[in-house]
Design an enzyme around this catalytic site. Structure first.
Site, PDB file in Angstrom:
ATOM      1  N   GLY A  20     -48.841 -16.134  61.918  1.00  0.00           N
ATOM      2  CA  GLY A  20     -49.373 -17.081  60.946  1.00  0.00           C
ATOM      3  C   GLY A  20     -50.833 -16.857  60.630  1.00  0.00           C
ATOM      4  O   GLY A  20     -51.609 -17.799  60.493  1.00  0.00           O
ATOM      5  N   ASN A  25     -51.377 -17.622  52.403  1.00  0.00           N
ATOM      6  CA  ASN A  25     -50.012 -17.114  52.319  1.00  0.00           C
ATOM      7  C   ASN A  25     -49.110 -18.162  52.964  1.00  0.00           C
ATOM      8  O   ASN A  25     -49.044 -18.288  54.187  1.00  0.00           O
ATOM      9  CB  ASN A  25     -49.913 -15.769  53.044  1.00  0.00           C
ATOM     10  CG  ASN A  25     -48.522 -15.150  52.966  1.00  0.00           C
ATOM     11  OD1 ASN A  25     -47.524 -15.853  52.875  1.00  0.00           O
ATOM     12  ND2 ASN A  25     -48.464 -13.835  53.011  1.00  0.00           N
ATOM     13  N   VAL A  26     -48.418 -18.945  52.135  1.00  0.00           N
ATOM     14  CA  VAL A  26     -47.675 -20.103  52.614  1.00  0.00           C
ATOM     15  C   VAL A  26     -46.585 -19.698  53.598  1.00  0.00           C
ATOM     16  O   VAL A  26     -46.402 -20.325  54.646  1.00  0.00           O
ATOM     17  CB  VAL A  26     -47.078 -20.878  51.420  1.00  0.00           C
ATOM     18  CG1 VAL A  26     -46.210 -22.030  51.911  1.00  0.00           C
ATOM     19  CG2 VAL A  26     -48.191 -21.397  50.513  1.00  0.00           C
ATOM     20  N   ASN A 110     -50.152  -3.170  50.074  1.00  0.00           N
ATOM     21  CA  ASN A 110     -51.573  -3.359  50.356  1.00  0.00           C
ATOM     22  C   ASN A 110     -52.240  -2.120  50.930  1.00  0.00           C
ATOM     23  O   ASN A 110     -53.437  -2.159  51.231  1.00  0.00           O
ATOM     24  CB  ASN A 110     -51.785  -4.503  51.358  1.00  0.00           C
ATOM     25  CG  ASN A 110     -51.317  -5.836  50.821  1.00  0.00           C
ATOM     26  OD1 ASN A 110     -50.421  -6.435  51.384  1.00  0.00           O
ATOM     27  ND2 ASN A 110     -51.911  -6.294  49.736  1.00  0.00           N
ATOM     28  N   ARG A 138     -56.192  -7.676  58.763  1.00  0.00           N
ATOM     29  CA  ARG A 138     -55.849  -6.596  57.846  1.00  0.00           C
ATOM     30  C   ARG A 138     -57.004  -5.610  57.676  1.00  0.00           C
ATOM     31  O   ARG A 138     -56.784  -4.445  57.358  1.00  0.00           O
ATOM     32  CB  ARG A 138     -55.415  -7.157  56.492  1.00  0.00           C
ATOM     33  CG  ARG A 138     -54.185  -8.062  56.584  1.00  0.00           C
ATOM     34  CD  ARG A 138     -53.158  -7.757  55.536  1.00  0.00           C
ATOM     35  NE  ARG A 138     -52.614  -6.426  55.609  1.00  0.00           N
ATOM     36  CZ  ARG A 138     -51.647  -5.973  54.814  1.00  0.00           C
ATOM     37  NH1 ARG A 138     -51.153  -6.772  53.882  1.00  0.00           N
ATOM     38  NH2 ARG A 138     -51.187  -4.740  54.924  1.00  0.00           N
ATOM     39  N   GLU A 174     -57.521  -5.232  47.730  1.00  0.00           N
ATOM     40  CA  GLU A 174     -56.216  -5.477  48.334  1.00  0.00           C
ATOM     41  C   GLU A 174     -55.166  -4.447  47.919  1.00  0.00           C
ATOM     42  O   GLU A 174     -53.977  -4.647  48.116  1.00  0.00           O
ATOM     43  CB  GLU A 174     -55.749  -6.882  47.969  1.00  0.00           C
ATOM     44  CG  GLU A 174     -56.666  -7.978  48.477  1.00  0.00           C
ATOM     45  CD  GLU A 174     -56.520  -8.260  49.970  1.00  0.00           C
ATOM     46  OE1 GLU A 174     -55.382  -8.364  50.445  1.00  0.00           O
ATOM     47  OE2 GLU A 174     -57.557  -8.373  50.645  1.00  0.00           O
ATOM     48  N   HIS A 250     -51.733 -12.852  46.051  1.00  0.00           N
ATOM     49  CA  HIS A 250     -51.857 -11.563  45.377  1.00  0.00           C
ATOM     50  C   HIS A 250     -51.188 -11.648  44.012  1.00  0.00           C
ATOM     51  O   HIS A 250     -50.270 -12.452  43.802  1.00  0.00           O
ATOM     52  CB  HIS A 250     -51.165 -10.440  46.167  1.00  0.00           C
ATOM     53  CG  HIS A 250     -51.887 -10.024  47.403  1.00  0.00           C
ATOM     54  ND1 HIS A 250     -51.226  -9.751  48.588  1.00  0.00           N
ATOM     55  CD2 HIS A 250     -53.194  -9.832  47.658  1.00  0.00           C
ATOM     56  CE1 HIS A 250     -52.109  -9.406  49.511  1.00  0.00           C
ATOM     57  NE2 HIS A 250     -53.299  -9.448  48.970  1.00  0.00           N
ATOM     58  N   ASP A 252     -49.052  -9.623  42.897  1.00  0.00           N
ATOM     59  CA  ASP A 252     -47.634  -9.260  42.965  1.00  0.00           C
ATOM     60  C   ASP A 252     -46.744 -10.402  43.453  1.00  0.00           C
ATOM     61  O   ASP A 252     -45.534 -10.230  43.601  1.00  0.00           O
ATOM     62  CB  ASP A 252     -47.416  -7.979  43.781  1.00  0.00           C
ATOM     63  CG  ASP A 252     -47.707  -8.117  45.271  1.00  0.00           C
ATOM     64  OD1 ASP A 252     -48.060  -9.227  45.722  1.00  0.00           O
ATOM     65  OD2 ASP A 252     -47.585  -7.109  45.995  1.00  0.00           O
ATOM     66  N   CYS A 369     -43.614  -6.007  48.542  1.00  0.00           N
ATOM     67  CA  CYS A 369     -44.672  -5.823  49.544  1.00  0.00           C
ATOM     68  C   CYS A 369     -44.398  -4.621  50.436  1.00  0.00           C
ATOM     69  O   CYS A 369     -45.322  -4.016  50.984  1.00  0.00           O
ATOM     70  CB  CYS A 369     -44.802  -7.072  50.418  1.00  0.00           C
ATOM     71  SG  CYS A 369     -45.717  -8.433  49.669  1.00  0.00           S
TER      72      CYS A 369
END
Length: 446
Positions: A20, A25-26, A110, A138, A174, A250, A252, A369
């Site tokens: 998480g 990002n839900v 990414n 990241r 990104e 993002h 996308d 992704c």
């Protein structure tokens, strides 16, 4: 000369887990600390890639990162044996430890921004790894990503590799998740769309208030310069700040393009009309299809929940297009109804194919992704590392490799297990031999 768009799917790593970590990002945040299945996740990704190969697509794979990232933990002051570093980091700084265990490299959209040779000044394919500075977990990826890309696209007669942009929020980049290319044919010069969330040096410009805008205009322009793109073939579009605040982290997640099709939600872009007019003007006289999904057809919430736009649009050997969608789209009544109707609207998209990638979806990434798109000529394709291309034989080898090395279940507590680190390193060392990548990981270079 023939030309192709090759999808290089990221192999899910042996320490795939749900931490998480990604604010904004839900899906990532809502599944934090759930039990993951690295083996199932890797097999789901491979099955999707193999299915596309069976449809006649050229398909490749990219290796994952090494996790837990012991090298970064040592840089942050944790000392002793690897086992001691893991244990002390997990006890003393849990969030830092979990960040250094992130499975996020599986989302190779990414990994980098790629410009094909038809677009670049020197006629070579250009790669710039994304610096991913907005999220610590990241930001650990670009150096190894660069090595993996160099091992995959090694011939400097055809391929150019740039260092990732400066590690600073002003140049937050990104990668292909905020980059789309439109063209008449993959091998012809096209229009590269760079979608950014904010202006780094001008706080008076519109910006989201709740969630971060990860891509800056300044980063997008820097990548375009590095790749030698002509101003007449580039369009910079600002993402709608309000839609970022609704969980669209993002571009996308709210828009996707393929050849002469741009598929997007009506709330995707700031100054939408101006942006679409610029695309039309620069695209020229070739047919161009804008497929705009209204909020009354699919809400932003449903688009984010199902990743309707984080689907792949592919051109099949018969030149028709298909959408590769997660089964989550099929299970949502509004999204399923929209896709059922889309194939009868007279657009190039003629069919929808659904795939179960729930292990990825729960961690915040859909089918798009999982892949990095690389447009190549037949000559360039011959100079790609052929061991990274997905043949029937290599598919079987990779599945056998997963069965041999991956755990069926993984919990947060397992991440501190030194045996897991040993298992992961053994797996990755064998993988680099399967793919003939050379020594791309820090543990192979020590």
């Amino acid at each position: 000369m023939k030309h192709f768009e090759v999808n290089f799917d990221g192999l899910v790593g042996p320490t795939h887990n749900y931490a998480g970590l990604s604010f904004g990002n839900v899906a990532s945040q809502s599944n934090a600390n759930a039990v993951s299945s690295p083996r199932q996740a890797a097999k789901q990704g491979l099955a999707k890639a193999k299915a596309l190969a069976d449809m006649g697509m050229t398909q490749g794979v990219l290796a994952p990162q090494e996790r837990p990232d012991i090298q970064t933990l040592r840089r942050l002051g944790f000392t002793g044996s690897d086992a001691t570093v893991l244990e002390s980091a997990a006890k003393q700084s849990k969030q830092v430890f979990l960040a250094c265990c992130s499975a996020s490299s599986m989302w190779t959209a990414n990994a980098a921004t790629v410009s094909p040779s038809a677009d670049t000044a020197d006629g070579r394919v250009h790669f710039t790894p994304a610096n991913l500075t907005n999220k610590f977990h990241r930001s650990l990826e670009p150096e190894v990503t660069g090595r993996i890309l160099k091992g995959t696209f090694a011939d400097n007669k055809y391929f150019v590799h740039h260092t990732h942009l400066p590690d600073n929020e002003h140049f937050g980049d990104e990668g292909a998740a905020n980059h789309t290319r439109l063209c008449n044919e993959y091998g012809h010069a096209g229009i590269e769309l760079f979608v950014y969330g904010r202006h780094a040096f001008d706080s008076s410009k519109p910006a989201p208030r709740r969630f971060p805008a990860r891509q800056t205009l300044e980063a997008s322009k820097a990548v375009a310069r590095l790749h030698g793109l002509d101003d007449d073939s580039v369009v910079y579009i600002q993402q709608n700040p309000d839609v970022i605040d609704q969980g669209v982290f993002h571009n996308d997640v709210i828009a996707v393009g393929n050849q002469n099709v741009l598929f997007f939600h009506e709330q995707a872009f700031h100054n939408k009309t101006q942006a679409l007019d610029e695309i039309k003007a620069k695209f020229g006289d070739h047919p161009l299809h804008f497929i705009e999904v209204g909020t009354n057809e699919v809400s932003v919430q449903d688009a984010v929940k199902t990743y309707l736009f984080n689907t792949q649009i592919i051109t099949l050997p018969d030149n028709s297009m298909a959408i590769i969608a997660p089964t989550d789209c099929q299970e949502n009544s509004a999204v399923s109804a929209y896709l059922d109707g889309l194939v009868n609207k007279g657009t190039p998209i003629q069919q929808v194919k659904y795939f179960d990638v729930k292990q990825s979806m729960r961690n915040g990434g859909g089918p798009a992704c999982l892949r990095l798109r690389v447009a190549l000529t037949d000559d360039e394709l011959r100079h790609v590392n052929q061991n990274t291309l997905l043949s029937n034989t290599q598919f079987e080898r990779l599945n056998t490799w997963v069965d041999k090395h991956y755990r069926d279940q993984l919990t947060e507590d397992d991440l501190r297990d030194p045996q897991l680190l040993t298992e992961s390193r053994t797996a990755l060392d064998e993988l680099t031999q399967l793919l003939k990548l050379g020594s791309v990981y820090p543990f192979q270079q020590d």
